[in-house]
Motif scaffolding. Structure first.
Motif, PDB file in Angstrom:
ATOM      1  N   GLY A 202      48.343  -5.392 -48.333  1.00  0.00           N
ATOM      2  CA  GLY A 202      47.419  -4.353 -48.783  1.00  0.00           C
ATOM      3  C   GLY A 202      47.303  -3.163 -47.872  1.00  0.00           C
ATOM      4  N   PRO A 203      48.408  -2.557 -47.404  1.00  0.00           N
ATOM      5  CA  PRO A 203      48.274  -1.417 -46.493  1.00  0.00           C
ATOM      6  C   PRO A 203      47.706  -0.186 -47.181  1.00  0.00           C
ATOM      7  N   TRP A 204      46.968   0.609 -46.421  1.00  0.00           N
ATOM      8  CA  TRP A 204      46.458   1.915 -46.870  1.00  0.00           C
ATOM      9  C   TRP A 204      46.556   2.855 -45.679  1.00  0.00           C
ATOM     10  N   VAL A 205      47.359   3.900 -45.805  1.00  0.00           N
ATOM     11  CA  VAL A 205      47.650   4.787 -44.680  1.00  0.00           C
ATOM     12  C   VAL A 205      47.098   6.178 -44.958  1.00  0.00           C
ATOM     13  N   TYR A 206      46.473   6.783 -43.937  1.00  0.00           N
ATOM     14  CA  TYR A 206      45.999   8.157 -44.038  1.00  0.00           C
ATOM     15  C   TYR A 206      45.901   8.755 -42.640  1.00  0.00           C
ATOM     16  N   LYS A 207      45.604  10.031 -42.567  1.00  0.00           N
ATOM     17  CA  LYS A 207      45.551  10.750 -41.299  1.00  0.00           C
ATOM     18  C   LYS A 207      44.227  11.494 -41.195  1.00  0.00           C
ATOM     19  N   LEU A 208      43.622  11.442 -40.025  1.00  0.00           N
ATOM     20  CA  LEU A 208      42.358  12.132 -39.794  1.00  0.00           C
ATOM     21  C   LEU A 208      42.337  12.609 -38.350  1.00  0.00           C
ATOM     22  N   ASN A 209      42.146  13.925 -38.170  1.00  0.00           N
ATOM     23  CA  ASN A 209      42.086  14.502 -36.831  1.00  0.00           C
ATOM     24  C   ASN A 209      43.304  14.121 -35.988  1.00  0.00           C
ATOM     25  N   ASN A 210      44.484  14.241 -36.615  1.00  0.00           N
ATOM     26  CA  ASN A 210      45.768  13.994 -35.944  1.00  0.00           C
ATOM     27  C   ASN A 210      45.985  12.544 -35.533  1.00  0.00           C
ATOM     28  N   LEU A 211      45.163  11.644 -36.065  1.00  0.00           N
ATOM     29  CA  LEU A 211      45.330  10.222 -35.807  1.00  0.00           C
ATOM     30  C   LEU A 211      45.663   9.523 -37.123  1.00  0.00           C
ATOM     31  N   TYR A 212      46.656   8.644 -37.088  1.00  0.00           N
ATOM     32  CA  TYR A 212      47.070   7.910 -38.283  1.00  0.00           C
ATOM     33  C   TYR A 212      46.316   6.581 -38.341  1.00  0.00           C
ATOM     34  N   TYR A 213      45.799   6.278 -39.527  1.00  0.00           N
ATOM     35  CA  TYR A 213      45.058   5.048 -39.750  1.00  0.00           C
ATOM     36  C   TYR A 213      45.818   4.152 -40.723  1.00  0.00           C
ATOM     37  N   LEU A 214      45.869   2.880 -40.415  1.00  0.00           N
ATOM     38  CA  LEU A 214      46.412   1.859 -41.302  1.00  0.00           C
ATOM     39  C   LEU A 214      45.319   0.828 -41.530  1.00  0.00           C
TER      40      LEU A 214
END
Length: 515
Positions: A202-214
């Protein structure tokens, strides 16, 4: 055509409903079982794509044949867009419409789906639409990607700031390919990324303030919880940051994260609807705030869900399938287009949250049909037994898809209330409801000049939005255009851009439109 009986789970909901569940707004969909939420923000609307657990579980395993779509503009009332894609739309598939995601690029919408091929192996497919609510069409006639055949599930797509799109998926392993600009092909080979500690699926990837979140489903005490990791690159390495949510009445959980109108939301699923469980799940949502150093806090599950971000205007046509809670009802495809509320019986109701009646509603009108003798719509405030402000009679129309206009006077509906449309009548199904509308004097909206994104603050996001609009790379809604017209000239131009910049630099503390 009307079914012979209601869905088993919804019959259970009517007979065993407890007040704290019925009056709350999580789960956000009550007419069917939904799972695997995937939010997508498009302008001033948040679309939510879900998988669909069937009411009858086959072989004591996940029984999922199609995908659903819902949307909201206020995070409380959700519009049901029905089934927008199914496994039968893929000639090479034989079933298992599990977790999916839809993303927008250049005005087209790309759905990435996991399916079981006719040879029995799992694979990732893609479908394309010109609309966020479909119809979606398979452009390839074959799978888009596959790696192991046994772990190829749960696709998620992320488009980075440089335009590069990444497709991730995998159960047990984390796979990734770089998509080509057409979004339906890729170059190179499928990579197996180093997964963070605790990763299951169930991965979900996004970017916020130049940081990548998984964000992903991890393992915890014999079931899944939600965990997350961060990285300075979309391909890792990923640093595990820990758990943010558990599971409830379901072996699985599945994340979807979105920022909408300045607020951050985590979507997930539970087994909380009556009759629910691991194979009959229901989507929920919570609002959260990142810590000052960008961490996601532990997010508790609630019955109430997030706060409403704007009131609903009852003086415009509202689709009946837009509501916060539907008790006992279902939805079906409407012969006049879209969806309709159906399978209505005596005592069922719709709850519409945060309705602003302004200085007063004077009448109510609706579009309804009935193959029986019809019934009544009781218009009540704040509860199913709350103040009765009007009663609208619905007579038989001869067929479930033969609609007619009905209307009645209203008295006592002023200010902001939760609206309950309670349905009464005899035995059996009463009528279908397509849409409704009140007449009266609405509250005039207050424009907050400069607050283009509606976050109730004026900041760099608003500056970026007006810049994108002037460059022709983004559109603004009517409400956003009013907020962007800070000089009150009736147009949004370079002068508004300059004034907003001056405001942010504290060179001015008020816009000309406010003087």
């Amino acid at each position: 055509m009307k079914k012979a009986k209601k869905l088993l789970g919804l019959l259970t909901a009517v007979s065993l409903c407890i007040p704290t569940l019925c009056y709350a707004d999580n789960p956000i969909v009550q007419t069917v079982y939904t799972a695997d939420p995937a939010p997508m923000v498009l302008g001033d609307t948040l679309y939510l794509y879900t998988s669909h657990d069937e009411d009858v579980t086959e072989n004591n395993f996940y029984t999922m044949k199609n995908w659903k779509c819902y949307s909201t503009t206020d995070m409380q009332n959700w519009t049901d867009h029905g089934t927008v894609l199914g496994y039968t739309d893929f000639s090479w598939a034989k079933g298992d419409a599990w977790a999916w995601q839809v993303v927008e690029r250049n005005g087209k919408f790309y759905a990435y789906v996991p399916l079981t091929q006719k040879n029995g192996a799992y694979a990732i497919g893609v479908a394309v639409s010109d609309s966020p609510t479909g119809p979606f069409v398979d452009p390839l006639g074959k799978p888009l990607a596959t790696k192991s055949g046994s772990q190829d599930i749960d696709p998620t797509c992320f488009i980075d700031d440089d335009g590069q799109a990444y497709l991730y998926w995998g159960n047990g392993n984390l796979y990734m390919v770089k998509l080509n600009p057409d979004m339906i092909s890729y170059s190179g080979t499928v990579q197996t990324l180093t997964k963070p500690d605790g990763y299951i699926e169930g991965p979900w990837v996004y970017k916020l303030n130049n940081l990548y979140y998984l964000v992903y489903a991890g393992w915890n005490n014999g079931g899944e919880n939600l965990q997350y990791a961060t990285s300075n690159s979309p391909t890792g390495p990923w640093t595990a940051r820990g758990a943010i949510m558990g599971a409830r009445n379901s072996f699985t959980n599945h994340p979807g994260v979105a920022r909408f109108k300045g607020n951050d939301y985590l979507f997930y699923h539970t087994g909380d609807l009556p009759g629910g469980g691991s194979y009959k799940r229901s989507v929920c949502v919570e609002q959260f705030k990142y810590t000052s150093d960008g961490r996601i806090p532990n997010i508790p599950m609630t019955k109430s869900g997030p706060a409403q971000i704007k009131y609903l205007n009852p003086f415009v046509k509202t689709e009946a399938e837009t509501f916060a809670w539907g008790q006992g009802v279902e939805t079906e495809v409407c012969g006049e287009g879209g969806m309709a509320v159906s399978f209505i019986e005596n005592g069922d109701y719709l709850k519409i949250n945060g309705v602003d009646f302004g200085t007063g509603a004077t009448s109510f009108e609706a579009r309804a049909s009935s193959a029986t003798s019809g019934g009544n719509i009781e218009i009540r405030l704040d509860s199913p037994t709350g103040t009765l402000v009007g009663t609208c009679a619905v007579k038989g129309t001869g067929a479930w898809q033969t609609y007619t206009d009905v209307s009645c006077s209203v008295s006592g509906a002023t200010g902001v209330h939760d609206l309950y449309l309670k349905f009464t009548g005899g035995d059996g199904y009463l009528f279908n409801l397509n849409y409704w509308k009140f007449n009266g004097t609405p509250t005039q909206p207050t424009v907050k000049y400069g607050d283009i994104d509606g976050s109730d603050s004026i900041d760099a996001i608003d500056f970026a939005k007006i810049k994108q609009y002037l460059l022709g790379t983004a559109n603004l809604t009517d409400e956003q255009l009013k907020a962007a017209d800070v000089d009150g000239s009736g147009t949004v131009d370079a002068i508004d851009f300059a004034l907003l910049k001056q405001y942010l630099l504290r060179m001015i503390d008020k816009f000309p439109a406010e003087v």
